[in-house]
Design an enzyme around this catalytic site. Structure first.
Site, PDB file in Angstrom:
ATOM      1  N   SER A  32       0.808  -1.221  -0.094  1.00 60.70           N
ATOM      2  CA  SER A  32      -0.071  -0.044  -0.102  1.00 60.70           C
ATOM      3  C   SER A  32       1.008   1.221  -0.024  1.00 60.70           C
ATOM      4  O   SER A  32       0.492   2.493  -0.866  1.00 60.70           O
ATOM      5  CB  SER A  32      -0.776   0.080   1.013  1.00 60.70           C
ATOM      6  OG  SER A  32      -0.258   0.233   2.474  1.00 60.70           O
ATOM      7  N   ASP A  90       6.719   2.854   6.208  1.00 60.22           N
ATOM      8  CA  ASP A  90       6.643   2.208   4.619  1.00 60.22           C
ATOM      9  C   ASP A  90       6.815   3.148   3.608  1.00 60.22           C
ATOM     10  O   ASP A  90       7.512   2.988   2.668  1.00 60.22           O
ATOM     11  CB  ASP A  90       5.459   1.060   4.597  1.00 60.22           C
ATOM     12  CG  ASP A  90       5.570   0.059   5.390  1.00 60.22           C
ATOM     13  OD1 ASP A  90       6.649  -0.334   5.863  1.00 60.22           O
ATOM     14  OD2 ASP A  90       4.470  -0.655   5.575  1.00 60.22           O
TER      15      ASP A  90
END
Length: 282
Positions: A32, A90
């Site tokens: 994502s 991330d």
């Protein structure tokens, strides 16, 4: 994200966005965030908020540090839409690449880290990060005198690993790999202690150990994925044998690298055949 960027920087021209990914979704690999980083870079470039860094004749190019910071900030907003309260790790890794240290909400890029070969294995066991984090918190509250030293030890492992990784580019000695392998093993045992292990991850470690390789979980644990360190002199036969045995357990396995660059703009001529095929179908 498109509406927010348009509101701040002016209209984004009419575009078609095709998403193609080698990352499995829901496996703790940051798919994502990779999507959010690429989308932010594309939209910001399209509306002129950041430059198009690709010059004629170049196959790839990256943005300036200031522009990467802007990409990262918008990617983080995209992660908030998807996850609610993400750490920001991330999207930061997806933006800058390499390796980062995350501690108490602070993200620090590591300097001059080597590119490491790994096997990346997806156990295909679904897990909930929220449930796993809650379980760790419960253990800490129940057994603080036991759990806090374990967490301190995990922090010490991370610091030792950082020291090794930052020393490797200047002195690429094979002696560093046994140290990293031992740190992998110790870390995996600690992660089992705090409750984020899983029988599938134990099996992964057993299979790779039978081939002389060292593995640990990555991501939230509780299933999901594990990584296996490959020394530069690891024989192709050993790697293929390990992959075969992992696949026989029902796992998915890929050989890849840690420490690659972050978000990059590619010319169409630099794309591999699989990506070009996906684009041609749009």
């Amino acid at each position: 994200m498109c509406l927010a960027i348009s509101a701040k920087y002016g209209d984004v021209p009419s575009v078609d966005i095709l998403v193609w990914s080698e990352l499995p979704t829901g496996a703790g690999l940051g798919s994502s965030a990779a999507f959010a980083v690429c989308l932010a870079a594309a939209l910001l470039t399209a509306c002129g908020a950041i430059s198009c860094p690709l010059k004629e004749g170049e196959s790839t190019a990256r943005w300036t540090e200031e522009e990467l910071t802007l990409i990262n900030s918008w990617a983080f907003q995209g992660e908030r839409v998807i996850h609610g309260n993400p750490s920001g790790v991330d999207n930061a890794v997806g933006t800058w690449g390499g390796a980062l240290r995350y501690q108490s909400g602070k993200i620090t890029p590591l300097k001059r880290v080597p590119t490491l070969r790994i096997l990346l294995t997806n156990t295909k066991v679904p897990r909930s990060t929220k449930v796993l984090v809650a379980g760790v918190k419960e253990k800490i509250l129940k057994f603080p005198a036991i759990m806090n030293p374990v967490l301190d030890s995990i922090d010490a492992i991370a610091q030792e690993c950082q020291s090794v990784l930052e020393a490797m580019p200047a002195n690429p000695s094979p002696e560093y790999y046994p140290v990293l392998e031992e740190l992998f093993d110790i870390n995996q045992h600690h992660l089992n202690v705090i409750g984020v292990g899983h029988p599938s991850l134990d099996r992964l470690c057993q299979v790779t150990a039978s081939h002389g390789l060292h593995s640990k979980l990555t991501g939230a644990g509780g299933g999901g994925c594990g990584i296996t360190l490959l020394r530069p002199d690891t024989s192709p036969l050993a790697v293929e044998a390990a992959k075969r045995d992992l696949c026989a357990c029902g796992f998915e396995c890929w050989e890849t690298n840690i420490g690659a660059p972050g978000v990059t703009l590619h010319s169409s001529s630099s794309l591999n055949a699989e990506v070009l095929h996906a684009l041609s179908k749009s």
